[in-house]
Design an enzyme around this catalytic site. Sequence first.
Site, mmCIF file in Angstrom:
data_model
loop_
_atom_site.group_PDB
_atom_site.id
_atom_site.type_symbol
_atom_site.label_atom_id
_atom_site.label_comp_id
_atom_site.label_asym_id
_atom_site.label_seq_id
_atom_site.Cartn_x
_atom_site.Cartn_y
_atom_site.Cartn_z
ATOM 1 N N CYS A 1 0.811 -1.291 0.032
ATOM 2 C CA CYS A 1 -0.133 -0.085 0.129
ATOM 3 C C CYS A 1 0.725 1.131 0.117
ATOM 4 C CB CYS A 1 -1.070 -0.060 1.392
ATOM 5 S SG CYS A 1 -1.738 1.551 1.452
ATOM 6 N N CYS B 1 0.117 3.935 2.738
ATOM 7 C CA CYS B 1 0.648 3.384 3.946
ATOM 8 C C CYS B 1 1.994 3.849 4.203
ATOM 9 C CB CYS B 1 0.196 1.950 4.086
ATOM 10 S SG CYS B 1 -1.471 1.135 3.958
#
Length: 150
Positions: free
Chosen positions: A69, A72
Amino acid sequence: MSTTTEATTILCTNCGTRNRVPIAAAGKPRCGKCQSPLPWVVAIKEDAFAAAVEGADLPVLLDVWAEWCRPCRILTPALEKLAAEMAGTLKLVKLNADESPNTMNRFQIKAIPTLLVMVHGEERAHQAGAVPLPQLRSWLASVLDEASTT
């Protein structure tokens, strides 16, 4: 094997000394050399959730993330900066979403990154998506202020 006995190495932001800090412990971590509060940042596996998050004396900012991600990964430096700013008053716990299906279901997490603020094991706030550091700081301060009055 349970991760609750594992420790992580944290650099003291005051004197630069490396300190071993457990994933779960009573109290607040302090530098072994200068006694300054340490930023408490740990990565856990799902089996350590109860000890590291629900059993924490400090409020916990739970970062549910995934390796693949990009948002993230972009959010990580801001979270680590917050943990350093709030050393001794906040614990940052990182939990990999791909390895934590039970936690994902329990907190109905549908997107990552997701941040949860937990105080004495109780969820106080839930936010999905990456946000800039000033907005993150403001959100966290407001949640913690509200938590301290209840």
